[in-house]
Design an enzyme around this catalytic site. Structure first.
Site, PDB file in Angstrom:
ATOM      1  N   HIS A  61       0.817  -1.227   0.000  1.00 25.84           N
ATOM      2  CA  HIS A  61       0.000   0.000   0.000  1.00 25.84           C
ATOM      3  C   HIS A  61       0.844   1.267   0.000  1.00 25.84           C
ATOM      4  O   HIS A  61       0.363   2.332  -0.346  1.00 25.84           O
ATOM      5  CB  HIS A  61      -0.931  -0.002   1.219  1.00 25.84           C
ATOM      6  N   ASP A  87       3.392   9.378  -0.704  1.00 24.60           N
ATOM      7  CA  ASP A  87       2.219   8.588  -0.329  1.00 24.60           C
ATOM      8  C   ASP A  87       2.008   7.512  -1.375  1.00 24.60           C
ATOM      9  O   ASP A  87       2.155   7.791  -2.573  1.00 24.60           O
ATOM     10  CB  ASP A  87       0.980   9.507  -0.285  1.00 24.60           C
TER      11      ASP A  87
HETATM   12  C1  GDG Z   1      -2.209   3.695   3.325  1.00 20.26           C
HETATM   13  C2  GDG Z   1      -1.186   4.385   2.403  1.00 20.26           C
HETATM   14  C3  GDG Z   1      -2.859   4.351   0.557  1.00 20.26           C
HETATM   15  C4  GDG Z   1      -8.717   9.707   7.898  1.00 20.26           C
HETATM   16  N1  GDG Z   1      -9.094  10.420   8.960  1.00 20.26           N
HETATM   17  C5  GDG Z   1     -10.297   9.962   9.321  1.00 20.26           C
HETATM   18  C6  GDG Z   1     -10.654   8.931   8.445  1.00 20.26           C
HETATM   19  N2  GDG Z   1      -9.666   8.798   7.582  1.00 20.26           N
HETATM   20  C7  GDG Z   1      -9.679   7.852   6.444  1.00 20.26           C
HETATM   21  C8  GDG Z   1      -9.705   8.609   5.132  1.00 20.26           C
HETATM   22  C9  GDG Z   1      -9.142   7.567   4.176  1.00 20.26           C
HETATM   23  C10 GDG Z   1      -8.186   6.790   5.067  1.00 20.26           C
HETATM   24  O1  GDG Z   1      -8.523   7.077   6.412  1.00 20.26           O
HETATM   25  C11 GDG Z   1      -6.738   7.230   4.873  1.00 20.26           C
HETATM   26  O2  GDG Z   1      -6.256   6.702   3.691  1.00 20.26           O
HETATM   27  P1  GDG Z   1      -5.003   7.310   2.932  1.00 20.26           P
HETATM   28  O3  GDG Z   1      -4.921   6.645   1.621  1.00 20.26           O
HETATM   29  O4  GDG Z   1      -5.177   8.776   2.823  1.00 20.26           O
HETATM   30  O5  GDG Z   1      -3.739   7.064   3.862  1.00 20.26           O
HETATM   31  P2  GDG Z   1      -3.115   5.901   4.826  1.00 20.26           P
HETATM   32  O6  GDG Z   1      -3.910   5.703   6.048  1.00 20.26           O
HETATM   33  O7  GDG Z   1      -1.697   6.327   5.051  1.00 20.26           O
HETATM   34  O8  GDG Z   1      -3.164   4.559   3.942  1.00 20.26           O
HETATM   35  C12 GDG Z   1      -1.881   5.218   1.342  1.00 20.26           C
HETATM   36  C13 GDG Z   1      -3.766   3.569   1.489  1.00 20.26           C
HETATM   37  O9  GDG Z   1      -3.016   2.830   2.472  1.00 20.26           O
HETATM   38  C14 GDG Z   1      -4.627   2.570   0.713  1.00 20.26           C
HETATM   39  O10 GDG Z   1      -3.860   1.726  -0.064  1.00 20.26           O
HETATM   40  O11 GDG Z   1      -3.657   5.186  -0.261  1.00 20.26           O
HETATM   41  O12 GDG Z   1      -0.936   5.776   0.447  1.00 20.26           O
HETATM   42  O13 GDG Z   1      -0.292   5.196   3.169  1.00 20.26           O
HETATM   43  O14 GDG Z   1     -10.120   6.702   3.729  1.00 20.26           O
HETATM   44  O15 GDG Z   1     -10.996   9.014   4.844  1.00 20.26           O
HETATM   45  N3  GDG Z   1     -11.810   8.252   8.525  1.00 20.26           N
HETATM   46  C15 GDG Z   1     -12.673   8.607   9.518  1.00 20.26           C
HETATM   47  N4  GDG Z   1     -12.399   9.606  10.404  1.00 20.26           N
HETATM   48  C16 GDG Z   1     -11.230  10.318  10.346  1.00 20.26           C
HETATM   49  O16 GDG Z   1     -11.002  11.222  11.150  1.00 20.26           O
HETATM   50  N5  GDG Z   1     -13.853   7.968   9.627  1.00 20.26           N
END
Ligand code: GDG
Length: 461
Positions: free
Chosen positions: A155, A362
């Site tokens: 990821h 990222d």
């Molecule tokens: C890893 C990789 C890759 C965030 N704050 C809250 C919340 N979130 C949710 C977001 C989003 C998810 O968490 C975060 O996903 P990201 O992709 O931005 O980042 P990582 O957590 O670092 O994920 C990344 C991912 O895996 C998938 O392969 O894209 O590059 O680092 O969905 O909305 N959700 C809630 N409350 C929050 O305060 N409910």
């Protein structure tokens, strides 16, 4: 039909809802049809974990979990996975803390996981392993005699050989990745970096997406992850009536909302983003009193020193910006370290005029896609996106910025704030079409289809 077994560090058992803020849980949510299994750590620390996984069934899916000792968790999760691998794979060599005993602990936990999953596997299962915590897992499962297809998806980003070589056990990690039948990356750049590592560090032969090592072939390809865009868009539409969203909207009194949502992680570029907001207010005083920047950044990995330091930095920066620019009836920056419920988040994205997604590095970044899916088609906001997020490879109609340059971020936010509606609509339509096309479902299907081709591959090898 072959049974699908997902393996990941954390297992989001449906009743433990609040726990699943991470991207992985969300992407896989719809994939688990009745009969499938999800295996991993229970989230519990115990003095003497049982060797057999404990099984819980929910909606026909079996959730199989094992406990860890506190010491195993420290070396495996805090030490090696998040203290060494995470910074390395995010190009932060200076933050990489390598200790051989942590790596030993990492191997030992992977071995424990493989030993407890193997007895509950059926010969024709398909095993799909997720993320950097579990790189050696496939080789270990294979060594225990499992012969079905085993795939792995990373990821987070991957790095070029010159950087990977800084990791003392780089060779071992590349050998372990080569033991899978299929390895998926978020972008072609990451897949290519991995194939280069296999070639340069192990002497493997690379032919397109195929890597041949010791008479065995495996495939390393790009399979960008997505979101369930349709349902996210619907949720955002419905969330207009969410109490908290309404309260935020009312508190804006006609001002434009700039929104950021990130786990509190040093890879997300938050200090630079805060600084950029200060630069915006300095360079473009016409926006003062007319905007609010809301940053939601739930705390994460507080066991790791670097994350605690980040929190202190952000508190200081937020205080400085608000101290400098606030007026008695206007606070420019609101920042919350608490997680918001998912529907509230969708509603906040919808009322956001600018989405700021500026990670320093990222794998993909799902927030960028969620922001696009949530925006109203007739009067959409603008996405400001880091060129170093995997999402930038697809979402080229966003305002793409260098996240290390606060001035460039400030200029892009300014451009977004003054952008005419016709241009916003045009960019948004193109972005939304992409987000609707590369969904979580498409991502899963592509991966599993590629993994299903593996017996033919074996015959050809
Ligand atoms: C890893 C990789 C890759 C965030 N704050 C809250 C919340 N979130 C949710 C977001 C989003 C998810 O968490 C975060 O996903 P990201 O992709 O931005 O980042 P990582 O957590 O670092 O994920 C990344 C991912 O895996 C998938 O392969 O894209 O590059 O680092 O969905 O909305 N959700 C809630 N409350 C929050 O305060 N409910």
């Amino acid at each position: 039909m072959a049974r699908l077994v997902i393996v990941s560090n954390r297992v989001p058992i449906p009743k433990s809802r609040g726990a699943a803020a991470g991207g992985l849980a969300i992407a896989l949510r719809d994939l688990l049809t009745p009969g499938s299994m999800w295996f991993g750590w229970s989230g519990r620390l115990t003095a003497e974990p049982a060797a057999q996984p404990s099984l819980v069934e929910a909606r026909g899916v079996t959730y199989a979990t094992v406990d860890l000792t506190a010491e195993a968790h420290r070396s495996f999760y805090v030490g090696f996975a998040n203290g060494a691998l995470w910074p390395l794979l995010h190009f932060r060599l200076g933050l990489m803390r390598f200790h051989r005993e942590d790596y030993e602990g990492y191997l030992a936990v992977n071995q424990t996981f493989a030993a407890s999953l193997e007895p509950v596997l059926q010969p024709d299962d398909t095993v799909w392993v997720h993320d950097y915590h579990l790189i050696p897992f496939g080789r270990m499962l294979r060594a225990r005699g499992f012969q079905g297809p085993i795939g792995f998806f990373l990821h987070v980003p991957f790095v070029p050989p010159s950087m990977l070589e800084a990791m003392p056990v780089a060779r071992e990690l590349v050998v372990d990745l080569c033991a899978y039948d299929l390895v998926g990356f978020q972008t072609e750049e990451h897949a290519r970096d991995f194939r280069d590592c296999a070639q340069r560090m192990l002497g493997a032969t690379v032919d397109g997406e195929w890597v041949r090592l010791n008479g065995r072939r495996m495939r390393a390809f790009a399979d960008p992850i997505g979101i369930d865009a349709e349902s996210f868009a619907q949720e955002a539409g419905r969330a207009a009536s969410d109490k908290l969203v309404r309260r935020v909207a009312e508190s804006m009194v006609g001002r434009a909302l700039i929104i950021g949502v990130d786990r509190m992680d040093y890879s997300k570029g938050l200090p630079q983003r805060f600084e950029a907001f200060g630069r915006l207010l300095e360079k473009h005083p016409e926006h003062r009193r007319k905007i609010h920047y809301l940053q939601i950044c739930p705390r994460s990995r507080e066991e790791v020193d670097e994350y605690r330091k980040l929190r202190i930095d952000l508190d200081r920066l937020a205080g400085r910006i608000n101290g400098k620019f606030s007026e008695f009836d206007w606070t420019p920056l609101r920042y919350s370290a608490r997680a918001a419920p998912r529907s509230t988040l969708a509603g906040l994205y919808r009322i956001g005029r600018i989405g700021v997604v500026t990670p320093l590095r990222d794998g993909m970044n799902l927030v960028a896609k969620e922001f696009v899916a949530s925006q109203p088609d007739e009067d959409p906001g603008v996405l400001v996106l880091s060129k170093f997020a995997g999402a930038a490879h697809e979402l080229t109609e966003a305002l793409i910025v260098n996240p290390f340059d606060p001035d460039a971020i400030a200029d892009a936010v300014h451009l977004g704030l003054i952008m005419p509606v016709a241009e916003r609509r045009e960019r948004h339509a193109a972005l939304k079409a992409k987000v609707l096309r590369t969904t979580a479902q498409v991502y899963c299907r592509r991966f599993l289809d590629a993994l299903a081709q593996r017996p033919l591959v074996r015959a050809a090898a």
